[in-house]
Design a protein around this motif. Structure first.
Motif, PDB file in Angstrom:
ATOM      1  N   LEU A 157       0.824  -1.195   0.000  1.00  0.00           N
ATOM      2  CA  LEU A 157       0.000   0.000   0.000  1.00  0.00           C
ATOM      3  C   LEU A 157       0.866   1.256   0.000  1.00  0.00           C
ATOM      4  CD1 LEU A 157      -2.637   1.549   0.172  1.00  0.00           C
ATOM      5  CD2 LEU A 157      -2.701   1.055   2.633  1.00  0.00           C
ATOM      6  N   THR A 158       1.979   1.216   0.694  1.00  0.00           N
ATOM      7  CA  THR A 158       2.840   2.392   0.751  1.00  0.00           C
ATOM      8  C   THR A 158       3.413   2.737  -0.624  1.00  0.00           C
ATOM      9  OG1 THR A 158       4.666   0.969   1.471  1.00  0.00           O
ATOM     10  CG2 THR A 158       3.428   2.129   3.177  1.00  0.00           C
ATOM     11  N   TRP A 159       3.660   1.739  -1.452  1.00  0.00           N
ATOM     12  CA  TRP A 159       4.131   2.025  -2.813  1.00  0.00           C
ATOM     13  C   TRP A 159       3.060   2.769  -3.592  1.00  0.00           C
ATOM     14  CZ3 TRP A 159       2.520   1.051  -7.797  1.00  0.00           C
ATOM     15  CH2 TRP A 159       3.425   1.413  -8.801  1.00  0.00           C
ATOM     16  N   TRP A 160       1.823   2.314  -3.504  1.00  0.00           N
ATOM     17  CA  TRP A 160       0.745   2.993  -4.220  1.00  0.00           C
ATOM     18  C   TRP A 160       0.573   4.418  -3.711  1.00  0.00           C
ATOM     19  CZ3 TRP A 160      -1.052   1.907  -8.697  1.00  0.00           C
ATOM     20  CH2 TRP A 160      -1.133   0.582  -9.165  1.00  0.00           C
ATOM     21  N   LEU A 161       0.652   4.620  -2.415  1.00  0.00           N
ATOM     22  CA  LEU A 161       0.509   5.969  -1.876  1.00  0.00           C
ATOM     23  C   LEU A 161       1.626   6.877  -2.384  1.00  0.00           C
ATOM     24  CD1 LEU A 161      -0.584   5.062   1.732  1.00  0.00           C
ATOM     25  CD2 LEU A 161      -1.865   6.553   0.182  1.00  0.00           C
ATOM     26  N   ASP A 162       2.838   6.386  -2.375  1.00  0.00           N
ATOM     27  CA  ASP A 162       3.961   7.180  -2.855  1.00  0.00           C
ATOM     28  C   ASP A 162       3.824   7.491  -4.344  1.00  0.00           C
ATOM     29  OD1 ASP A 162       6.804   8.249  -2.600  1.00  0.00           O
ATOM     30  OD2 ASP A 162       7.069   6.701  -4.122  1.00  0.00           O
ATOM     31  N   ARG A 163       3.440   6.475  -5.107  1.00  0.00           N
ATOM     32  CA  ARG A 163       3.306   6.701  -6.558  1.00  0.00           C
ATOM     33  C   ARG A 163       2.198   7.694  -6.858  1.00  0.00           C
ATOM     34  NH1 ARG A 163       2.829   8.717 -10.198  1.00  0.00           N
ATOM     35  NH2 ARG A 163       2.571   8.102 -12.388  1.00  0.00           N
ATOM     36  N   ILE A 164       1.059   7.551  -6.239  1.00  0.00           N
ATOM     37  CA  ILE A 164      -0.069   8.438  -6.511  1.00  0.00           C
ATOM     38  C   ILE A 164       0.206   9.841  -5.988  1.00  0.00           C
ATOM     39  CG2 ILE A 164      -2.470   8.847  -5.830  1.00  0.00           C
ATOM     40  CD1 ILE A 164      -2.935   5.835  -6.286  1.00  0.00           C
ATOM     41  N   ALA A 165       0.930   9.948  -4.892  1.00  0.00           N
ATOM     42  CA  ALA A 165       1.277  11.271  -4.376  1.00  0.00           C
ATOM     43  C   ALA A 165       2.129  12.058  -5.360  1.00  0.00           C
ATOM     44  CB  ALA A 165       2.010  11.124  -3.041  1.00  0.00           C
ATOM     45  N   ARG A 166       2.913  11.382  -6.203  1.00  0.00           N
ATOM     46  CA  ARG A 166       3.739  12.071  -7.194  1.00  0.00           C
ATOM     47  C   ARG A 166       2.898  12.648  -8.325  1.00  0.00           C
ATOM     48  NH1 ARG A 166       6.977   7.350  -6.883  1.00  0.00           N
ATOM     49  NH2 ARG A 166       6.634   6.932  -9.110  1.00  0.00           N
ATOM     50  N   GLY A 167       1.669  12.151  -8.479  1.00  0.00           N
ATOM     51  CA  GLY A 167       0.746  12.707  -9.455  1.00  0.00           C
ATOM     52  C   GLY A 167       1.002  12.255 -10.880  1.00  0.00           C
TER      53      GLY A 167
ATOM     54  N   ILE B  78       4.547  -6.954 -17.437  1.00  0.00           N
ATOM     55  CA  ILE B  78       4.510  -6.483 -16.057  1.00  0.00           C
ATOM     56  C   ILE B  78       3.996  -7.603 -15.156  1.00  0.00           C
ATOM     57  CG2 ILE B  78       3.423  -4.844 -14.480  1.00  0.00           C
ATOM     58  CD1 ILE B  78       3.342  -2.862 -16.833  1.00  0.00           C
ATOM     59  N   GLU B  79       4.709  -7.846 -14.066  1.00  0.00           N
ATOM     60  CA  GLU B  79       4.348  -8.925 -13.160  1.00  0.00           C
ATOM     61  C   GLU B  79       3.290  -8.477 -12.153  1.00  0.00           C
ATOM     62  OE1 GLU B  79       5.251 -12.134 -12.994  1.00  0.00           O
ATOM     63  OE2 GLU B  79       6.389 -11.885 -14.860  1.00  0.00           O
ATOM     64  N   PRO B  80       2.176  -9.223 -12.061  1.00  0.00           N
ATOM     65  CA  PRO B  80       1.206  -8.920 -10.998  1.00  0.00           C
ATOM     66  C   PRO B  80       1.858  -9.077  -9.621  1.00  0.00           C
ATOM     67  CG  PRO B  80       0.305 -10.479 -12.597  1.00  0.00           C
ATOM     68  CD  PRO B  80       1.766 -10.363 -12.879  1.00  0.00           C
ATOM     69  N   TRP B  81       1.302  -8.376  -8.657  1.00  0.00           N
ATOM     70  CA  TRP B  81       1.666  -8.484  -7.244  1.00  0.00           C
ATOM     71  C   TRP B  81       3.034  -7.872  -6.930  1.00  0.00           C
ATOM     72  CZ3 TRP B  81      -1.468  -9.447  -3.308  1.00  0.00           C
ATOM     73  CH2 TRP B  81      -0.914  -9.702  -2.042  1.00  0.00           C
ATOM     74  N   THR B  82       4.073  -8.249  -7.690  1.00  0.00           N
ATOM     75  CA  THR B  82       5.403  -7.738  -7.391  1.00  0.00           C
ATOM     76  C   THR B  82       5.632  -6.358  -7.995  1.00  0.00           C
ATOM     77  OG1 THR B  82       6.274  -8.986  -9.269  1.00  0.00           O
ATOM     78  CG2 THR B  82       6.436  -9.999  -7.096  1.00  0.00           C
ATOM     79  N   GLU B  83       5.309  -6.188  -9.292  1.00  0.00           N
ATOM     80  CA  GLU B  83       5.505  -4.889  -9.931  1.00  0.00           C
ATOM     81  C   GLU B  83       4.283  -3.989  -9.781  1.00  0.00           C
ATOM     82  OE1 GLU B  83       8.508  -4.936 -13.461  1.00  0.00           O
ATOM     83  OE2 GLU B  83       7.042  -6.536 -13.836  1.00  0.00           O
ATOM     84  N   LEU B  84       3.117  -4.575  -9.634  1.00  0.00           N
ATOM     85  CA  LEU B  84       1.896  -3.826  -9.329  1.00  0.00           C
ATOM     86  C   LEU B  84       1.356  -4.377  -8.015  1.00  0.00           C
ATOM     87  CD1 LEU B  84       0.136  -3.487 -12.809  1.00  0.00           C
ATOM     88  CD2 LEU B  84       1.163  -1.652 -11.443  1.00  0.00           C
ATOM     89  N   PRO B  85       1.838  -3.853  -6.906  1.00  0.00           N
ATOM     90  CA  PRO B  85       1.480  -4.411  -5.598  1.00  0.00           C
ATOM     91  C   PRO B  85      -0.026  -4.496  -5.388  1.00  0.00           C
ATOM     92  CG  PRO B  85       3.257  -2.827  -5.376  1.00  0.00           C
ATOM     93  CD  PRO B  85       2.780  -2.713  -6.787  1.00  0.00           C
ATOM     94  N   LEU B  86      -0.443  -5.567  -4.726  1.00  0.00           N
ATOM     95  CA  LEU B  86      -1.833  -5.856  -4.356  1.00  0.00           C
ATOM     96  C   LEU B  86      -2.667  -6.381  -5.516  1.00  0.00           C
ATOM     97  CD1 LEU B  86      -2.631  -2.682  -2.193  1.00  0.00           C
ATOM     98  CD2 LEU B  86      -1.560  -4.806  -1.475  1.00  0.00           C
TER      99      LEU B  86
END
Length: 328
Positions: free
Chosen positions: A163-173, A251-259
């Motif tokens: 989840l923290t990866w998604w938050l960081d990525r989305i915060a960058r806009g 692109i690998e599910p779960w590892t490259e696109l978490p969750l």
């Protein structure tokens, strides 16, 4: 209630300790001293992988032991054996990974289990968790053992980077590769809900295995990512992308696109556990928006940099791979 927490300075262990302290329990931690433990607990230092790693426990007695160990089962065996006559109940945070076959995964806690041994050393994570379960029941018996087969765990304190990866990525806009379908169901448990429920049922004297995760479909991929946009306040544009296009991009599910796991048998295994027993015994799961918002607030307090467990691969998609996939 006298609680002995083996560990207690990391993600799930810290949530359990914080919950116990909020109840005014007498909490003792045995940990290696790598991270600062929660204030208010009695702290004993020891490395349970060392020959004398449990020496700090002395001859103490506790009502309840909680253990989140994920490595060699022999460490769980040694702790359980040492505490069998000095503790009332042993709670082991295990994993849904102990189930052997996705076909049987929906059979609740009666599903077919992997082979494992409490005497194992370094083995893969699923076998390590199964060996840990056997170590606990071997020392404490079924009546004094509580096995929490957790699924995906999210929330403040996460040190795996999902989840923290998604938050960081989305915060960058900007444009964000959002893996579809939008209504893809997710199933997880907030670490604070896990902690609260675990201590509740342990205090009630319940035993046996529990699948510990939300009901299937507690949230969807769209709800999760939209909650990330709302929490961060960013200008991120979610570009919803079909699973076939993501696969074609390599692109690998779960590892490259978490969750994210695309629809199919693996998705049913990861996000289709029967959790009716845990809910019948009081499990309640907070809304996804609350989990996401609280995780973002915690992450901001760390300067936006999430801690990362050294024994887990760092998840996430590179900017270059994301841009290439968005271009199609």
């Amino acid at each position: 209630m006298r609680l002995l927490m083996l560990g207690g300075s990391g993600f799930v262990g810290r949530a359990i300790v914080n919950e116990a302290l909020s109840r005014d329990w007498d909490v003792t931690l045995l940990h290696r001293g790598i991270r600062r433990p929660p204030a208010g607990a009695t702290v004993l230092q020891g490395d349970r992988t060392a020959a004398d790693g449990l020496a700090a426990l002395g001859d103490g007695e506790w009502d309840l032991v909680v253990d989140t160990w994920s490595a060699r089962p022999s460490a769980v065996r040694d702790a359980a054996d040492a505490l069998a006559k000095r503790a009332g109940r042993y709670v082991y945070v295990s994993s849904l990974s102990v189930y052997a076959d996705p076909v049987d995964h929906g059979a609740a806690e009666n599903g077919v289990l992997l082979d494992g041994s409490p005497d194992d050393g370094d083995v893969p994570y699923p076998q390590a968790k199964r060996g840990g379960e056997l170590a606990v029941t071997g020392a404490f018996g079924a009546a004094r053992s509580l096995l929490l087969r957790a699924g995906l765990i999210l929330g403040p304190g996460e040190d795996v980077g999902r989840l923290t990866w998604w938050l960081d990525r989305i915060a960058r806009g900007g444009p964000v590769l959002a893996p579809g379908p939008r209504d893809l169901p997710l199933q997880y448990v907030d670490t604070r809900d896990l902690a609260r429920w675990a201590l509740d049922v342990a205090a009630r004297g319940l035993s046996g295995p529990y699948n510990l995760v939300s009901r299937p479909g507690h949230a969807t991929m769209a709800e999760l990512l939209q909650a990330c946009v709302a929490a961060t306040g960013s200008d991120a544009e979610l570009r919803w992308t079909d699973p076939e296009r993501i696969a074609a991009a390599g692109i690998e599910p779960w590892t490259e696109l978490p969750l994210w796991v695309p629809p199919g048998e693996l998705h049913e295994f990861v996000y289709g556990a029967d959790t009716s027993r845990a809910f019948a015994d009081g499990l309640r799961c907070r809304p996804v928006a609350e989990t996401v918002a609280d995780t973002w607030e915690w992450l901001k307090g760390l300067g936006g940099v999430s801690p990362q467990r050294p024994d887990r691969p760092v998840p996430g998609l590179t900017s270059e791979a994301e841009a290439a996939a968005l271009r199609g």
